[in-house]
Design an enzyme around this catalytic site. Structure first.
Site, PDB file in Angstrom:
ATOM      1  N   GLY A 152       0.862  -1.188   0.000  1.00  0.00           N
ATOM      2  CA  GLY A 152       0.000   0.000   0.000  1.00  0.00           C
ATOM      3  C   GLY A 152       0.890   1.227   0.000  1.00  0.00           C
ATOM      4  O   GLY A 152       1.762   1.360   0.856  1.00  0.00           O
ATOM      5  N   HIS A 153       0.730   2.060  -1.006  1.00  0.00           N
ATOM      6  CA  HIS A 153       1.575   3.246  -1.119  1.00  0.00           C
ATOM      7  C   HIS A 153       0.694   4.475  -1.191  1.00  0.00           C
ATOM      8  O   HIS A 153      -0.260   4.505  -1.959  1.00  0.00           O
ATOM      9  CB  HIS A 153       2.424   3.192  -2.390  1.00  0.00           C
ATOM     10  CG  HIS A 153       3.065   1.854  -2.624  1.00  0.00           C
ATOM     11  ND1 HIS A 153       3.974   1.318  -1.755  1.00  0.00           N
ATOM     12  CD2 HIS A 153       2.902   0.952  -3.613  1.00  0.00           C
ATOM     13  CE1 HIS A 153       4.353   0.144  -2.208  1.00  0.00           C
ATOM     14  NE2 HIS A 153       3.713  -0.114  -3.329  1.00  0.00           N
ATOM     15  N   GLN A 173       7.021  -4.064  -0.256  1.00  0.00           N
ATOM     16  CA  GLN A 173       7.458  -4.493   1.081  1.00  0.00           C
ATOM     17  C   GLN A 173       8.889  -4.002   1.346  1.00  0.00           C
ATOM     18  O   GLN A 173       9.279  -2.975   0.815  1.00  0.00           O
ATOM     19  CB  GLN A 173       7.359  -6.017   1.237  1.00  0.00           C
ATOM     20  CG  GLN A 173       5.933  -6.547   1.298  1.00  0.00           C
ATOM     21  CD  GLN A 173       5.286  -6.734  -0.057  1.00  0.00           C
ATOM     22  OE1 GLN A 173       5.876  -7.308  -0.960  1.00  0.00           O
ATOM     23  NE2 GLN A 173       4.057  -6.281  -0.204  1.00  0.00           N
TER      24      GLN A 173
END
Ligand code: GDP
Ligand code: IMO
Ligand code: MG
Length: 405
Positions: free
Chosen positions: A39-40, A200
């Site tokens: 998630g960015h 990650q």
């Protein structure tokens, strides 16, 4: 030129922001592993975007993006994400490609992921997106690759729910699928600037990380070669992205985790340390230079992008971990044994903090001398230069010390 950007800690280092920044000069941005466990959050042009599966370079209109072969992709989540990016005004037609060697994540994998977690004595704290289940199917050769979803006889062997799922998405997927080795070779032959985007972080790598409290893919450099089918000889630069402190979501060893509730709350609040994918509060701790040196060494990192330096504005002093004490013995390495890394205690060095806000500073030399000292301490400990310094979430809050491209 081919540049890799990898997270060096336990994820959420600010890779999305750094990749978005570097995409200014990239022609193609390639994700190589993981799925929507990533998630960015990217702040660009006054808008905030969330990316999970789609490479973070898509916001620049001149780029195209590729979802690589070692990714595991939930098509439903992919189209939700693409639609949401499009609805925010980004033209995506003809700009997104997916390796037909990537594996499908089915809805039943999510249920199995959650079930496995609830049955474990010591849950991993997964994101619940079915990632580990998809990689398990891949490894046991019961997975489904996108290349094979147009074979009706094969699809008819799936259970009813999975058949329905594939039939719902396969027409929309078809124009996006590419043969990745050829796609990448064409880009290399055309001398394109290629940016490989890690998901990650190295401490979550299935082989290098704090196993079993890791994700199920190779997040380190080797993942680029397998997930994008690019020879290591092609890679020019490896940028390690790291935060000025440490965070981790989910369970597992975290040697430098703050013991002080006050410090934890302060850093979590100032740094907005809540997960983009699950909303979970992130665990926070001192910068772990032992783990960082290990990450730099294992992935051949050539320079660093240091993020979140602004979070320390107003701190009197900042502590960093330079070695561990494990069962009374000082060690400078990350041990493989879960028992040993779980009992590691940080040995801390105290550095001076700074008073003023650094969020609007655009030149490294104009940073307070204590902030410069912090940067130099990290560079000297790791023997790697810091090329980019991020002093806030917004695209312009980035100090370029040495140009990456
Ligand atoms: P990623 O998974 O590595 O891309 O990182 P995430 O997006 O999950 O988490 C990083 C968070 O920090 C995001 O909300 C970013 O907007 C934000 N961020 C990135 N760089 C900086 C920075 O230098 N300072 C601050 N305060 N926030 C940042
Ligand atoms: P980005 O790309 C932080 C963590 C999960 C859990 C472990 C295994 O945003 O940095 P999984 O769902 O992969 O089986 O969960 O890995 N994890 C991450 N932590 N950032 C991520 O991605 C993560 N992706 C997985 O919290 O501890
Ligand atoms: Mg993240």
């Amino acid at each position: 030129m081919k540049v890799v950007a990898l997270g060096l800690q336990w994820g959420d280092e600010g890779k999305g922001k750094v990749v978005d920044f570097l995409s200014d000069s990239a022609d193609i941005v390639v994700r190589f592993a993981g799925g929507n466990n990533a998630g960015h959050r990217i702040s660009r042009g006054g808008k905030v975007f969330s990316f999970h599966l789609v490479p973070s370079g898509l916001l620049h209109s001149h780029t195209s993006v590729v979802l690589g072969s070692c990714m595991v992709i939930n098509p439903e989540s992919l189209f939700v994400e693409l639609d949401s990016i499009k609805n925010m005004g980004i033209e995506i037609a003809g700009r997104v490609a997916i390796s037909n060697r990537a594996h499908v994540v089915f809805p039943e994998y999510l249920q199995q992921d959650k079930r496995q977690e609830s049955e474990r004595n010591n849950p991993i704290g997964t994101t619940g997106k079915g990632i580990g289940v998809a990689y398990m199917h891949k490894a046991t050769r019961t997975g489904v690759r996108f290349a094979d979803i147009y074979n009706d006889a094969y699809v008819s062997t799936f259970n009813d729910e999975s058949q329905e799922f594939i039939l719902e998405f396969r027409d929309r997927l078809r124009p996006l699928l590419v043969d990745m080795p050829c796609h990448m070779q064409n880009a290399i032959d055309a001398n394109k600037n290629i940016l490989f985007e890690g998901a990650q972080g190295i401490m979550l790598d299935i082989d290098l990380g704090t196993y079993p409290y890791v994700t199920s893919s190779n997040t380190e450099l080797s993942g680029v070669c397998s997930g994008a089918h690019v020879s290591p000889r092609e890679i020019d630069k490896i940028i390690g992205v790291c935060k000025a402190y440490s965070t981790r979501v989910g369970n597992g060893p975290f040697p430098t985790e703050y013991e002080s509730e006050e410090l934890l709350e302060k850093v979590r609040t100032i740094g907005h340390e809540f997960g983009v994918t699950t909303g979970r509060p992130r665990r926070c701790g001192y910068l772990d230079l032992v783990a960082l040196r290990y990450a730099v060494m294992c992935s051949g990192v050539t320079s660093l992008a240091l993020t979140h330096l602004d979070v320390f504005d107003g701190f009197d002093e900042i502590q960093v971990c330079t070695s561990y004490s494990i069962n009374g013995t000082e060690t400078h390495h990350v041990p493989a044994s879960l028992q040993e890394i779980s009992s590691a205690k940080p040995n801390l060095v105290t550095l001076p903090g700074w008073e003023e806000s650094i969020s609007d500073i655009t030149d490294r030399k104009r940073l307070p001398k204590e902030a410069q000292g912090y940067i130099e301490y990290i560079e000297s400990f790791l023997d790697v230069s810091i090329d980019l310094i991020s002093v806030g979430p917004k695209d312009h809050q980035t100090i370029v010390h040495t140009s990456v491209w």
